[in-house]
Design a protein around this motif. Structure first.
Motif, PDB file in Angstrom:
ATOM      1  N   LEU A   1       0.840  -1.182   0.000  1.00  8.50           N
ATOM      2  CA  LEU A   1       0.000   0.000   0.000  1.00  8.50           C
ATOM      3  C   LEU A   1       0.881   1.239   0.000  1.00  8.50           C
ATOM      4  O   LEU A   1       1.975   1.237   0.558  1.00  8.50           O
ATOM      5  CB  LEU A   1      -0.894   0.010   1.244  1.00  8.50           C
ATOM      6  N   GLU A   2       0.410   2.294  -0.630  1.00  9.65           N
ATOM      7  CA  GLU A   2       1.145   3.552  -0.678  1.00  9.65           C
ATOM      8  C   GLU A   2       0.266   4.662  -0.132  1.00  9.65           C
ATOM      9  O   GLU A   2      -0.905   4.784  -0.503  1.00  9.65           O
ATOM     10  CB  GLU A   2       1.563   3.880  -2.109  1.00  9.65           C
ATOM     11  N   ILE A   3       0.813   5.463   0.771  1.00  6.63           N
ATOM     12  CA  ILE A   3       0.087   6.591   1.343  1.00  6.63           C
ATOM     13  C   ILE A   3       0.656   7.885   0.770  1.00  6.63           C
ATOM     14  O   ILE A   3       1.856   8.139   0.863  1.00  6.63           O
ATOM     15  CB  ILE A   3       0.211   6.617   2.879  1.00  6.63           C
ATOM     16  N   LEU A   4      -0.204   8.698   0.182  1.00 10.08           N
ATOM     17  CA  LEU A   4       0.198   9.985  -0.369  1.00 10.08           C
ATOM     18  C   LEU A   4      -0.653  11.087   0.240  1.00 10.08           C
ATOM     19  O   LEU A   4      -1.871  10.953   0.347  1.00 10.08           O
ATOM     20  CB  LEU A   4       0.024  10.005  -1.894  1.00 10.08           C
ATOM     21  N   GLN A   5      -0.005  12.180   0.624  1.00  7.37           N
ATOM     22  CA  GLN A   5      -0.777  13.319   1.096  1.00  7.37           C
ATOM     23  C   GLN A   5      -1.417  14.032  -0.085  1.00  7.37           C
ATOM     24  O   GLN A   5      -0.794  14.182  -1.146  1.00  7.37           O
ATOM     25  CB  GLN A   5       0.116  14.293   1.864  1.00  7.37           C
ATOM     26  N   LEU A   6      -2.637  14.465   0.109  1.00  4.97           N
ATOM     27  CA  LEU A   6      -3.363  15.141  -0.961  1.00  4.97           C
ATOM     28  C   LEU A   6      -2.594  16.366  -1.452  1.00  4.97           C
ATOM     29  O   LEU A   6      -2.558  16.644  -2.657  1.00  4.97           O
ATOM     30  CB  LEU A   6      -4.759  15.545  -0.467  1.00  4.97           C
TER      31      LEU A   6
ATOM     32  N   LEU B   1     -12.320   8.973   8.203  1.00  9.45           N
ATOM     33  CA  LEU B   1     -11.670   7.680   8.003  1.00  9.45           C
ATOM     34  C   LEU B   1     -12.582   6.873   7.092  1.00  9.45           C
ATOM     35  O   LEU B   1     -13.721   6.573   7.468  1.00  9.45           O
ATOM     36  CB  LEU B   1     -11.489   6.958   9.344  1.00  9.45           C
ATOM     37  N   GLY B   2     -12.125   6.578   5.885  1.00 13.95           N
ATOM     38  CA  GLY B   2     -13.022   5.943   4.938  1.00 13.95           C
ATOM     39  C   GLY B   2     -12.375   4.900   4.053  1.00 13.95           C
ATOM     40  O   GLY B   2     -11.337   5.143   3.437  1.00 13.95           O
ATOM     41  N   LYS B   3     -12.996   3.748   3.974  1.00 17.52           N
ATOM     42  CA  LYS B   3     -12.603   2.701   3.026  1.00 17.52           C
ATOM     43  C   LYS B   3     -13.404   2.878   1.743  1.00 17.52           C
ATOM     44  O   LYS B   3     -14.594   3.206   1.788  1.00 17.52           O
ATOM     45  CB  LYS B   3     -12.874   1.322   3.629  1.00 17.52           C
ATOM     46  N   ASN B   4     -12.751   2.696   0.600  1.00 21.85           N
ATOM     47  CA  ASN B   4     -13.418   2.828  -0.689  1.00 21.85           C
ATOM     48  C   ASN B   4     -14.194   1.548  -1.003  1.00 21.85           C
ATOM     49  O   ASN B   4     -13.613   0.456  -1.051  1.00 21.85           O
ATOM     50  CB  ASN B   4     -12.388   3.107  -1.791  1.00 21.85           C
ATOM     51  N   TYR B   5     -15.496   1.689  -1.229  1.00 22.43           N
ATOM     52  CA  TYR B   5     -16.341   0.537  -1.539  1.00 22.43           C
ATOM     53  C   TYR B   5     -16.668   0.449  -3.033  1.00 22.43           C
ATOM     54  O   TYR B   5     -17.616  -0.231  -3.409  1.00 22.43           O
ATOM     55  CB  TYR B   5     -17.635   0.597  -0.716  1.00 22.43           C
ATOM     56  N   SER B   6     -15.875   1.104  -3.859  1.00 23.49           N
ATOM     57  CA  SER B   6     -16.077   0.945  -5.300  1.00 23.49           C
ATOM     58  C   SER B   6     -15.689  -0.481  -5.697  1.00 23.49           C
ATOM     59  O   SER B   6     -14.941  -1.169  -5.000  1.00 23.49           O
ATOM     60  CB  SER B   6     -15.220   1.942  -6.084  1.00 23.49           C
TER      61      SER B   6
ATOM     62  N   VAL C   1      -4.779   6.547   0.333  1.00 22.78           N
ATOM     63  CA  VAL C   1      -4.146   5.226   0.391  1.00 22.78           C
ATOM     64  C   VAL C   1      -4.421   4.503  -0.930  1.00 22.78           C
ATOM     65  O   VAL C   1      -5.582   4.342  -1.327  1.00 22.78           O
ATOM     66  CB  VAL C   1      -4.675   4.398   1.572  1.00 22.78           C
ATOM     67  N   PHE C   2      -3.341   4.064  -1.587  1.00 17.76           N
ATOM     68  CA  PHE C   2      -3.457   3.418  -2.891  1.00 17.76           C
ATOM     69  C   PHE C   2      -2.971   1.974  -2.845  1.00 17.76           C
ATOM     70  O   PHE C   2      -2.021   1.640  -2.134  1.00 17.76           O
ATOM     71  CB  PHE C   2      -2.626   4.167  -3.938  1.00 17.76           C
ATOM     72  N   SER C   3      -3.637   1.138  -3.638  1.00 16.58           N
ATOM     73  CA  SER C   3      -3.157  -0.204  -3.946  1.00 16.58           C
ATOM     74  C   SER C   3      -3.185  -0.312  -5.473  1.00 16.58           C
ATOM     75  O   SER C   3      -3.268   0.698  -6.172  1.00 16.58           O
ATOM     76  CB  SER C   3      -4.045  -1.257  -3.280  1.00 16.58           C
ATOM     77  N   THR C   4      -3.105  -1.525  -5.985  1.00 13.01           N
ATOM     78  CA  THR C   4      -3.191  -1.716  -7.441  1.00 13.01           C
ATOM     79  C   THR C   4      -4.191  -2.799  -7.781  1.00 13.01           C
ATOM     80  O   THR C   4      -4.404  -3.747  -7.012  1.00 13.01           O
ATOM     81  CB  THR C   4      -1.823  -2.110  -8.041  1.00 13.01           C
ATOM     82  N   TYR C   5      -4.814  -2.663  -8.935  1.00 11.78           N
ATOM     83  CA  TYR C   5      -5.714  -3.684  -9.475  1.00 11.78           C
ATOM     84  C   TYR C   5      -5.413  -3.817 -10.955  1.00 11.78           C
ATOM     85  O   TYR C   5      -5.502  -2.836 -11.701  1.00 11.78           O
ATOM     86  CB  TYR C   5      -7.169  -3.288  -9.255  1.00 11.78           C
ATOM     87  N   LYS C   6      -4.991  -5.004 -11.356  1.00  9.23           N
ATOM     88  CA  LYS C   6      -4.579  -5.244 -12.748  1.00  9.23           C
ATOM     89  C   LYS C   6      -3.515  -4.235 -13.170  1.00  9.23           C
ATOM     90  O   LYS C   6      -3.589  -3.641 -14.249  1.00  9.23           O
ATOM     91  CB  LYS C   6      -5.789  -5.199 -13.680  1.00  9.23           C
ATOM     92  N   SER C   7      -2.569  -4.024 -12.271  1.00  7.12           N
ATOM     93  CA  SER C   7      -1.402  -3.148 -12.482  1.00  7.12           C
ATOM     94  C   SER C   7      -1.743  -1.663 -12.568  1.00  7.12           C
ATOM     95  O   SER C   7      -0.901  -0.845 -12.962  1.00  7.12           O
ATOM     96  CB  SER C   7      -0.632  -3.564 -13.749  1.00  7.12           C
ATOM     97  N   VAL C   8      -2.983  -1.299 -12.198  1.00  8.94           N
ATOM     98  CA  VAL C   8      -3.409   0.105 -12.230  1.00  8.94           C
ATOM     99  C   VAL C   8      -3.593   0.597 -10.801  1.00  8.94           C
ATOM    100  O   VAL C   8      -4.243  -0.070  -9.994  1.00  8.94           O
ATOM    101  CB  VAL C   8      -4.727   0.258 -13.014  1.00  8.94           C
ATOM    102  N   PRO C   9      -3.026   1.770 -10.449  1.00  3.69           N
ATOM    103  CA  PRO C   9      -3.218   2.305  -9.091  1.00  3.69           C
ATOM    104  C   PRO C   9      -4.696   2.565  -8.801  1.00  3.69           C
ATOM    105  O   PRO C   9      -5.427   3.089  -9.647  1.00  3.69           O
ATOM    106  CB  PRO C   9      -2.428   3.609  -9.104  1.00  3.69           C
ATOM    107  N   VAL C  10      -5.127   2.177  -7.608  1.00  5.13           N
ATOM    108  CA  VAL C  10      -6.524   2.352  -7.200  1.00  5.13           C
ATOM    109  C   VAL C  10      -6.563   2.990  -5.815  1.00  5.13           C
ATOM    110  O   VAL C  10      -5.856   2.554  -4.902  1.00  5.13           O
ATOM    111  CB  VAL C  10      -7.265   0.998  -7.163  1.00  5.13           C
ATOM    112  N   LEU C  11      -7.381   4.005  -5.658  1.00  3.87           N
ATOM    113  CA  LEU C  11      -7.604   4.614  -4.356  1.00  3.87           C
ATOM    114  C   LEU C  11      -8.461   3.657  -3.523  1.00  3.87           C
ATOM    115  O   LEU C  11      -9.606   3.374  -3.874  1.00  3.87           O
ATOM    116  CB  LEU C  11      -8.321   5.959  -4.521  1.00  3.87           C
ATOM    117  N   VAL C  12      -7.916   3.148  -2.427  1.00  2.00           N
ATOM    118  CA  VAL C  12      -8.646   2.156  -1.624  1.00  2.00           C
ATOM    119  C   VAL C  12      -9.155   2.714  -0.301  1.00  2.00           C
ATOM    120  O   VAL C  12      -9.964   2.072   0.386  1.00  2.00           O
ATOM    121  CB  VAL C  12      -7.790   0.895  -1.369  1.00  2.00           C
ATOM    122  N   GLY C  13      -8.684   3.902   0.077  1.00  2.00           N
ATOM    123  CA  GLY C  13      -9.163   4.498   1.318  1.00  2.00           C
ATOM    124  C   GLY C  13      -8.481   5.828   1.572  1.00  2.00           C
ATOM    125  O   GLY C  13      -7.580   6.233   0.825  1.00  2.00           O
ATOM    126  N   TYR C  14      -8.919   6.499   2.611  1.00  3.40           N
ATOM    127  CA  TYR C  14      -8.280   7.773   2.967  1.00  3.40           C
ATOM    128  C   TYR C  14      -8.596   8.099   4.415  1.00  3.40           C
ATOM    129  O   TYR C  14      -9.495   7.526   5.042  1.00  3.40           O
ATOM    130  CB  TYR C  14      -8.746   8.894   2.051  1.00  3.40           C
TER     131      TYR C  14
END
Length: 203
Positions: free
Chosen positions: A3-8, A125-130, A64-77
């Motif tokens: 996971l990667e954390i980036l400040q806005l 505090l939020g998890k992405n439910y997309s 907070v980012f992860s990856t899905y099929k090699s594409v960065p995805v926002l998974v939470g913040y």
């Protein structure tokens, strides 16, 4: 999966237009509210307020980012503010003597006789439910809470403070979650927004 954390504020500075960043933030979907006509505050904040809060130095938002099929995805913040917990003189006077003694051990009375504890507010505090974010299976609520408390610990070491605190809805499952992770409710008090207040003392 890493996971990667980036400040806005950093995302806003790396060559993307503000419009592109807003599109990224719009990929976040919160868990639906009980009322389908209502948008959850955690989603509304990220979509409509986080950039302004960042630019006005009211709060810092961490993506907070992860990856899905090699594409960065926002998974939470999560978002944090260096903000003391203030309880009015009127509300503080209603507390039991035992609660007053406990709170006075970590805070103080102001010149206007309000009660104040120096600390850090976990504003969101939020998890992405997309669909894409859930497909990564990269993040749970406990992970996100740990990241946020780690960030608050860094701020505490730099500037001091007494507590981490947050506001949450009066829902047993949600309250139990925070209790299991070291936060304790101020049981005789609700915020101006009629939310429960949970605090975690910094040792």
């Amino acid at each position: 999966m890493s996971l990667e954390i980036l400040q806005l504020q950093d995302v806003l500075k790396v060559g993307r237009s503000e419009g592109e960043v807003r599109q990224l933030l719009l990929s976040f979907c919160s868990r639906p509210c009980k009322d389908p006509e209502v948008v959850h505050d955690v989603q509304d904040f990220l979509h409509n307020k986080s950039i302004n809060f960042e630019q006005m130095d009211i709060a810092r938002t961490y993506l907070v980012f992860s990856t899905y099929k090699s594409v960065p995805v926002l998974v939470g913040y999560y978002s944090l503010s260096n903000k003391p917990l203030v309880i009015s003189k009127k509300n503080f006077s209603k507390f039991s003597q035992s609660l007053k003694r406990k709170l006075m051990g970590i805070g103080h009375k102001t010149e206007s006789d309000n009660y104040e504890i120096k600390g850090y507010l976990l504003g969101q505090l939020g998890k992405n439910y997309s669909e894409e974010a859930l497909a990564t299976k990269a993040l749970c609520g406990a992970d996100l809470l740990k990241m946020s408390t780690d960030s608050m610990t860094v701020a505490y070491k730099a500037t001091g403070g007494r507590i981490f605190y947050l506001e949450c809805e009066d829902e047993p499952k949600l309250k139990k979650f925070y209790q299991e992770h070291g936060f304790r409710e101020i049981e005789e008090y609700k915020s101006e927004n009629d939310l429960c207040i949970f605090i975690r003392r910094i040792d």
